[in-house]
Design an enzyme around this catalytic site. Sequence first.
Site, PDB file in Angstrom:
ATOM      1  N   GLU A   1     -11.620  18.287 -50.401  1.00 21.20           N
ATOM      2  CA  GLU A   1     -12.856  18.687 -49.725  1.00 21.20           C
ATOM      3  C   GLU A   1     -13.711  19.608 -50.599  1.00 21.20           C
ATOM      4  O   GLU A   1     -14.941  19.661 -50.440  1.00 21.20           O
ATOM      5  CB  GLU A   1     -12.541  19.395 -48.407  1.00 21.20           C
ATOM      6  CG  GLU A   1     -11.861  18.539 -47.361  1.00 21.20           C
ATOM      7  CD  GLU A   1     -12.800  17.573 -46.662  1.00 21.20           C
ATOM      8  OE1 GLU A   1     -13.950  17.443 -47.099  1.00 21.20           O
ATOM      9  OE2 GLU A   1     -12.362  16.946 -45.681  1.00 21.20           O
TER      10      GLU A   1
ATOM     11  N   HIS B 277     -14.791  14.779 -50.112  1.00 15.82           N
ATOM     12  CA  HIS B 277     -15.476  14.963 -48.832  1.00 15.82           C
ATOM     13  C   HIS B 277     -16.268  13.699 -48.496  1.00 15.82           C
ATOM     14  O   HIS B 277     -17.097  13.244 -49.277  1.00 15.82           O
ATOM     15  CB  HIS B 277     -16.425  16.161 -48.964  1.00 15.82           C
ATOM     16  CG  HIS B 277     -17.139  16.528 -47.699  1.00 15.82           C
ATOM     17  ND1 HIS B 277     -16.499  17.111 -46.634  1.00 15.82           N
ATOM     18  CD2 HIS B 277     -18.446  16.423 -47.344  1.00 15.82           C
ATOM     19  CE1 HIS B 277     -17.375  17.358 -45.682  1.00 15.82           C
ATOM     20  NE2 HIS B 277     -18.568  16.933 -46.085  1.00 15.82           N
TER      21      HIS B 277
ATOM     22  N   SER C 268     -18.212  15.828 -41.180  1.00 14.94           N
ATOM     23  CA  SER C 268     -18.950  16.928 -41.797  1.00 14.94           C
ATOM     24  C   SER C 268     -19.868  17.575 -40.773  1.00 14.94           C
ATOM     25  O   SER C 268     -19.386  18.095 -39.769  1.00 14.94           O
ATOM     26  CB  SER C 268     -19.700  16.423 -43.036  1.00 14.94           C
ATOM     27  OG  SER C 268     -20.175  17.494 -43.823  1.00 14.94           O
TER      28      SER C 268
END
Length: 502
Positions: A308, A400, A195
Amino acid sequence: MVNPTIPLADTVQGKLIGVVEKDIHIWRGIPYAAPPVGERRWRAPQPVTPWSGTRQADTFSRASWQDIEYCKALGGGDPGAFSEDCLYLNVWSPAGRRAPLPVMVWLHGGGYTLGAASLPPYDGLALAKREVVVVTVNYRLGHLGFFAHPALEGESDECVNNFALLDQIAALRWVQENIAAFGGDPQNVTLFGESAGARSVLSLLASPKGNGLFHKAIVQSGYTLPDTPREIALENGIALAGHFGLQNATAEQLRAIPAEAFWPLGAPYKIAPTPISGDAVLPEPMLDVFFAAKQHPVPLMIGSNSDEASVMAVFGVDLAEQIQKLRRERRLGLGLIKLLYPGVKGDEELGRQVCRDMAFTALGYVVMQAQQRVGEPCWRYWFDYVAEAEHDTYANGAWHGNEVPYVFDTLTLAEPARDYVNENDLAFAAQVADYWVNFARHASRTCDTLHGPVRWPACIKGRDRLLRIGLNKRAGFKIENRFMRARLALFKRVMTQHVSLD
């Protein structure tokens, strides 16, 4: 050969003694830069003052200021106490090591506002058992890590706004100076992150200041949001100072604002989850560097997860509204998008997949092509494994950040995974971690295949190949050619035209 019972390391700054756990030497809370407090706030990190004697390195340091509840919910666990004095790192290394080992340096995620190097999913013990040295790094978050204001202009020889990236660079320089004392090979350093950590890896690949500090890179769930232009960051800094009643702020007044006053700020005073382009660290926007194939040429792994868009929903993005917006504005050609997503019904599901691919999946395609242009291998993956007990909870695939405890082989430490994983999940995690370590050990311009449950070929010489890690949420590995090629080619074209779903 080192003494396996005494975790002693002699660094440039002084001697350190750590702890031993399961035949792994661990050093926690090692300072890699001077505390960025007082006059050192919003300046490049300064060298550590050397110490005499032996310093205890058995306790994690404090993390940068942040919202503790958000970190518990989204960042991977409890980050512990906070402080502006946060520039510390941690090292795991096999006891009884002989030859210099590959080094893996981890940059945590959290949108540049959350996270800590000490969180349970990032425990380096399981990777170190695979004969690598693991380093996890704290860096400045939020406005402490990214800030611009006219009052700070001209304070140094060069213009700097990306203080968090400079922290990461300082940590990598520390690794070059010191990692041999921990059994690591300073000529074989893999920088990896997820990320915002992945975005940092990409930024350092694009930064002139990152050149030569690492030799391989892994990008997990990096995102395509554009960097914040410096002129916008300056405007934001002026507005932020005004919020604190400082309409014509001096540098001294800005530095007198308590560090804990920044993190609770909401819109419009929150920072973007992207670095600032236009300073000495990032003279050009990161995406522009990759579009032009000007990144530092190193072997690279990049990938993302099958759901995601989960992170967008958490932060209030209405996925269905994104499709309705396209329909109203006739952007991107909604008819073409529906052709590229056959069988997807309803605006919410279409929005979930379009947002996922435009913000995350497409970046792997862009980076792959940039790597091919500079003649470096690129290994691409798509993570779609969900723990067997959680198929209903994660109905749309891997969220995610879900891949992180598989990469570190820390499912029994990470919340909430530790409460429901079974032996099959643990076996799959071990295979994923093996791939990551094999990359750190073997990836090079002359190595075009990583070994594991299936042979994982790199994307070289115009070949578009990808490893599916998990098959429809279940265990398995499979190589696919031209994965989502038509969709990703369209979104790359959109990205180069600076069109977004904002």
